[in-house]
Design an enzyme around this catalytic site. Structure first.
Site, short mmCIF file in Angstrom:
data_model
loop_
_atom_site.label_atom_id
_atom_site.label_comp_id
_atom_site.label_asym_id
_atom_site.label_seq_id
_atom_site.Cartn_x
_atom_site.Cartn_y
_atom_site.Cartn_z
N ARG A 69 11.04 -0.35 3.59
CA ARG A 69 9.76 -0.12 2.91
C ARG A 69 8.65 0.12 3.94
O ARG A 69 7.75 0.90 3.75
CB ARG A 69 9.37 -1.28 1.99
CG ARG A 69 8.17 -0.93 1.14
CD ARG A 69 7.59 -2.07 0.27
NE ARG A 69 8.55 -2.98 -0.25
CZ ARG A 69 8.76 -4.21 0.26
NH1 ARG A 69 8.05 -4.64 1.28
NH2 ARG A 69 9.67 -4.98 -0.27
N TYR A 122 -11.05 14.64 -7.46
CA TYR A 122 -9.81 14.94 -8.18
C TYR A 122 -9.70 14.03 -9.41
O TYR A 122 -10.00 12.83 -9.32
CB TYR A 122 -8.62 14.75 -7.22
CG TYR A 122 -7.29 14.66 -7.90
CD1 TYR A 122 -6.82 15.68 -8.71
CD2 TYR A 122 -6.49 13.53 -7.74
CE1 TYR A 122 -5.60 15.59 -9.34
CE2 TYR A 122 -5.25 13.43 -8.36
CZ TYR A 122 -4.82 14.46 -9.17
OH TYR A 122 -3.61 14.36 -9.79
N ASP A 194 -11.09 12.97 1.93
CA ASP A 194 -9.89 13.61 1.41
C ASP A 194 -9.96 15.09 1.81
O ASP A 194 -10.79 15.84 1.30
CB ASP A 194 -9.85 13.44 -0.11
CG ASP A 194 -8.63 14.09 -0.76
OD1 ASP A 194 -8.07 15.05 -0.17
OD2 ASP A 194 -8.24 13.66 -1.87
N LYS A 219 0.54 19.00 -1.27
CA LYS A 219 -0.12 20.31 -1.31
C LYS A 219 0.22 21.11 -0.04
O LYS A 219 1.37 21.34 0.23
CB LYS A 219 -1.61 20.12 -1.52
CG LYS A 219 -1.96 19.04 -2.54
CD LYS A 219 -1.43 19.34 -3.93
CE LYS A 219 -2.00 18.37 -4.94
NZ LYS A 219 -1.11 17.88 -5.93
N1 PLP Z 1 -6.52 14.53 -3.64
C1 PLP Z 1 -6.69 15.78 -4.10
C2 PLP Z 1 -7.87 16.60 -3.62
C3 PLP Z 1 -5.77 16.32 -5.01
O1 PLP Z 1 -5.97 17.57 -5.48
C4 PLP Z 1 -4.68 15.53 -5.45
C5 PLP Z 1 -3.70 16.06 -6.42
O2 PLP Z 1 -3.91 17.09 -7.02
C6 PLP Z 1 -4.56 14.23 -4.95
C7 PLP Z 1 -5.48 13.77 -4.04
C8 PLP Z 1 -3.43 13.34 -5.40
O3 PLP Z 1 -2.27 13.69 -4.75
P1 PLP Z 1 -0.77 13.46 -5.37
O4 PLP Z 1 -0.64 14.43 -6.50
O5 PLP Z 1 0.11 13.76 -4.20
O6 PLP Z 1 -0.71 12.05 -5.81
#
Ligand code: PLP
Length: 407
Positions: A69, A122, A194, A219
């Protein structure tokens, strides 16, 4: 790359002189440690056997290297490589981007603390800050950080962290990392960014003063739409804590080593892909801007983008994400969506395949099961988000033009 292990380790330790792409392919991997395998092996094991009590204790002293883990040799290469590419001291990878956000906030914040976030995030990060964190007594303060001075009045002696995305999902608005960070640091507050929409090939927030970087590796970093993953990058002390508490016993959201392998494979072509994503997205944004059925287009490297000067200051290129609205609004979006033959109607982004999504349609469908579902602040009913893939740009433009023809 090298024949002797010591040579290779020295090289990895001091490879700052090597270019981004070289480090994306080689950093933190020494084939001599892995039977000269050219690609990192995938260690599918849940635990580790130790030859002696002393060896077992030594592994524990290194920070919980007892169990899969919290430790895996495949995953560790990805953590070191990503940290290097972001200019961070250390990294931690997790099962998803949301797991990275959960691990961050549940490790750094306690009851009574305050978290400042940009007003647009998001949608599931919004769900976490609106519905999740308040249940644990953490106050979340949304602020419009497009004006960085708004931060000053929002900071209190309970503020622990400022968190925002840039580019911001889904509008591709741009926030000024250095300006926000300077104001937060003046009050001794850490900043986490982010950077999912940009990837380290186009933007490295730590170079602009940020303390922690978060990625959904699902992504661009993986880039092939075939696995989920998340990452946190930053200073060694904070990352050690996120690893030791956040991952080990708060979320337990470990990335599978198989996913780490896939993501490393994707990472090797990251900047090549980002070049193509960016060039195609710019061409599509320009085509849409000139189209009579289109009301507005938001793409960071278009001169018409309100924050394009900040985008050019902190990003190498505009990335593959754009948003637009039609003069025919919400209904127009619904009408053109069924006409796409090449663009895939799907959420997510950053894949080889172009993905197109209309948040307001999905939200209306959600409202039939959850009355309080709502569009995130800053997202209009007409907004269409396009993640431009790696197909021939002329084919993508033709698909869009054909769909827009009926308007
Ligand atoms: N941050 C952004 C800007 C995103 O667009 C996303 C998902 O679309 C996330 C975080 C979350 O990521 P995950 O889908 O890998 O959990």
């Amino acid at each position: 790359m090298t024949s002797a292990k010591s040579e290779s380790s020295e090289k990895n330790a001091g490879d700052e002189t090597l270019g981004f792409d070289t480090r994306a392919i080689h950093h933190a991997f020494d084939p001599a440690e892995f039977k000269r395998s050219v690609q990192p092996p995938v260690f599918l094991t849940s635990t580790y056997g130790f030859e002696s009590v002393a060896a077992n204790e030594a592994a524990a002293a290194l920070g919980g290297r007892l169990y899969a883990r919290e430790y895996n040799p495949t995953t560790e290469i990805l953590e070191k490589r990503l940290a290097n590419l972001e200019g961070a001291e250390a990294g931690l990878v997790l099962s998803t981007g949301m797991a990275a956000f959960g691990t961050l906030v549940l490790s750094l914040l306690s009851q009574g603390d305050e978290l400042i976030v940009h007003k647009t995030l998001y949608s599931n990060t919004v769900a976490m800050v609106e519905q999740g964190l308040p249940r644990f007594g953490i106050k979340v303060v949304p602020v419009d950080l497009s004006e960085p001075s708004n931060l000053d009045a929002a900071i209190t002696d309970r503020t622990r962290l400022v968190y925002f995305e840039t580019p911001v999902n889904p509008l591709s608005a741009i926030l000024d990392i250095a300006a926000i960070t300077n104001r937060a640091h003046a009050r001794n507050i850490k900043v986490a960014v982010d950077s999912t929409f940009a990837s380290p090939a186009l933007q490295r927030p730590i170079e602009h003063g940020a303390d922690i970087v978060l990625h959904s590796m699902t992504k661009y970093i993986n880039g092939h739409g075939d696995t989920l993953g998340g990452a946190l990058l930053g200073d060694a002390e904070t990352l050690h804590m996120l690893h030791e508490t956040g991952l080990r016993y708060i979320t337990g959201a470990t990335l599978s080593p198989h996913s780490a392998f896939l993501i490393m494979r994707g990472l090797k072509t990251l900047s090549l892909r980002m070049d193509r994503h960016s060039a195609s997205a710019l061409a599509i944004a320009q085509m849409l801007e000139a189209h009579p059925a289109v009301a507005w287009v938001s793409y960071p490297f278009l001169d018409s983008h309100p924050d394009h000067a900040i985008a050019r200051k902190q990003m190498g290129q505009g990335s593959g994400m754009l948003a637009f609205g039609l003069k025919a609004g919400f209904d127009g979006a619904r009408r053109i969506f069924d006409r796409f033959q090449l663009l895939t109607r799907a959420v997510s982004l950053g894949d080889t395949d172009s993905l197109i999504y209309h948040p307001a349609s999905i939200m209306r469908a959600r409202q039939s099961i959850r009355k309080d579902a709502h569009l995130v602040d800053g997202v209009s009913e007409d907004l269409i988000r396009l993640s431009v893939g790696l197909e021939d740009v002329n084919d993508l433009i033709a698909d869009l033009r054909k769909a827009l023809q009926i308007l």
